[in-house]
Scaffold this motif. Structure first.
Motif, short mmCIF file in Angstrom:
data_model
loop_
_atom_site.label_atom_id
_atom_site.label_comp_id
_atom_site.label_asym_id
_atom_site.label_seq_id
_atom_site.Cartn_x
_atom_site.Cartn_y
_atom_site.Cartn_z
N LYS A 1 0.83 -1.21 0.00
CA LYS A 1 0.00 0.00 0.00
C LYS A 1 0.87 1.26 0.00
O LYS A 1 0.38 2.36 0.23
CB LYS A 1 -0.92 0.01 1.22
CG LYS A 1 -1.94 -1.13 1.22
CD LYS A 1 -2.67 -1.23 2.55
CE LYS A 1 -3.59 -0.06 2.78
NZ LYS A 1 -4.40 -0.23 4.00
N ILE A 2 2.16 1.10 -0.27
CA ILE A 2 3.09 2.22 -0.25
C ILE A 2 3.69 2.45 -1.63
O ILE A 2 4.22 1.52 -2.25
CB ILE A 2 4.23 1.98 0.78
CG1 ILE A 2 3.65 1.77 2.18
CG2 ILE A 2 5.21 3.15 0.76
CD1 ILE A 2 4.71 1.32 3.20
N LYS A 3 3.64 3.69 -2.10
CA LYS A 3 4.33 4.09 -3.32
C LYS A 3 5.33 5.18 -2.96
O LYS A 3 5.02 6.05 -2.15
CB LYS A 3 3.34 4.62 -4.36
CG LYS A 3 2.49 3.55 -5.01
CD LYS A 3 1.75 4.11 -6.20
CE LYS A 3 0.99 3.02 -6.95
NZ LYS A 3 0.38 3.54 -8.18
N ALA A 4 6.50 5.14 -3.57
CA ALA A 4 7.53 6.12 -3.23
C ALA A 4 8.27 6.59 -4.47
O ALA A 4 8.49 5.82 -5.41
CB ALA A 4 8.50 5.53 -2.22
N GLU A 5 8.66 7.87 -4.43
CA GLU A 5 9.47 8.47 -5.47
C GLU A 5 10.52 9.34 -4.80
O GLU A 5 10.19 10.08 -3.86
CB GLU A 5 8.59 9.35 -6.38
CG GLU A 5 9.33 10.01 -7.53
CD GLU A 5 9.45 9.11 -8.75
OE1 GLU A 5 10.00 8.01 -8.60
OE2 GLU A 5 9.00 9.53 -9.83
#
Length: 236
Positions: free
Chosen positions: A229-233
């Protein structure tokens, strides 16, 4: 196929002492569609030496558009040094869109945005898109800045309350000479838990420098948030 196209510099806006907004409009006026959260490659070409300098920047405006807006920290690098001297009408080249940091909208979804510095840029794209489509979204955002004056477009952030945004800024280099009654210190699991009591029911999006992204992933891991459930940039 993604094509590098010429864009002319249409607008320059100083947002904070260190961050400037640059808007580039397509010479052919054709719109580019993209998913909010994606980034573009900006290229400066020296007509005399033929040198090219390219950097990636998150897109801050909403899609679709015949222009791109970037929030750029003026750090004195190769490209930012050129931008510091840029004039309205100058030609740069942009190819877009790229990236997997895509905003997946759902009426039944809740979101947690964690932004560090100019890492707030893709969140502006997401929020501006939602507002343009009159979408109501349950979003809680914590925004980390060094000083109170580093908050980008505060009045616009406040305006997003109409679509469901609740946002909090935290200042990491506070001292008693500052007029600031908000949060202080770096974002950690305790701060997230205190502000967002239903964090486990939210999809988390993180954007900022590498150390910030790593710290946010660690904080969410401490809280037991599902990694899927985690998106990172990150940038830098």
């Amino acid at each position: 196929m993604i094509i590098k196209k010429p864009y002319f510099l249409e607008k320059i806006t100083k947002l904070t002492p260190d961050v400037t907004s640059f808007e580039f409009k397509a010479q052919d006026s054709l719109q580019v569609d993209f998913t909010p959260g994606m980034f573009a490659m900006l290229t400066y070409k020296d007509n005399n030496t033929k040198e090219e300098i390219t950097r990636a920047y998150s897109i801050a405006n909403a899609p679709p558009a015949d222009y791109f807006e970037f929030f750029i920290s003026m750090v004195g690098g190769k490209l930012t040094s050129k931008l510091a001297e840029a004039k309205i009408g100058d030609i740069y080249y942009i190819s877009a869109p790229y990236g997997q940091f895509k905003f997946e909208y759902g009426e039944d979804k809740k979101y947690l945005f964690l932004a560090g510095g100019t890492g707030i840029a893709p969140f502006f794209s997401m929020l501006r898109y939602a507002k343009s489509k009159n979408k109501k979204i349950d979003i809680k955002m914590i925004y980390s800045v060094k000083y109170p004056y580093d908050i980008i477009n505060k009045s616009e952030l406040d305006s997003f309350s109409n679509i469901g945004l609740e946002w909090h800024a935290t200042v990491t280099r506070y001292d008693n000479t500052m007029e600031w009654d908000g949060l202080k210190g770096h974002i950690d699991s305790g701060m997230i838990k205190n502000i967002v009591n239903d964090y486990n029911n939210r999809e988390a999006y993180i954007c900022g420098p590498p150390a910030f992204v790593d710290a946010m992933k660690k904080a969410l891991d401490e809280l037991g948030v599902d990694k899927t459930k985690i998106k990172a940039e990150f940038w830098g």
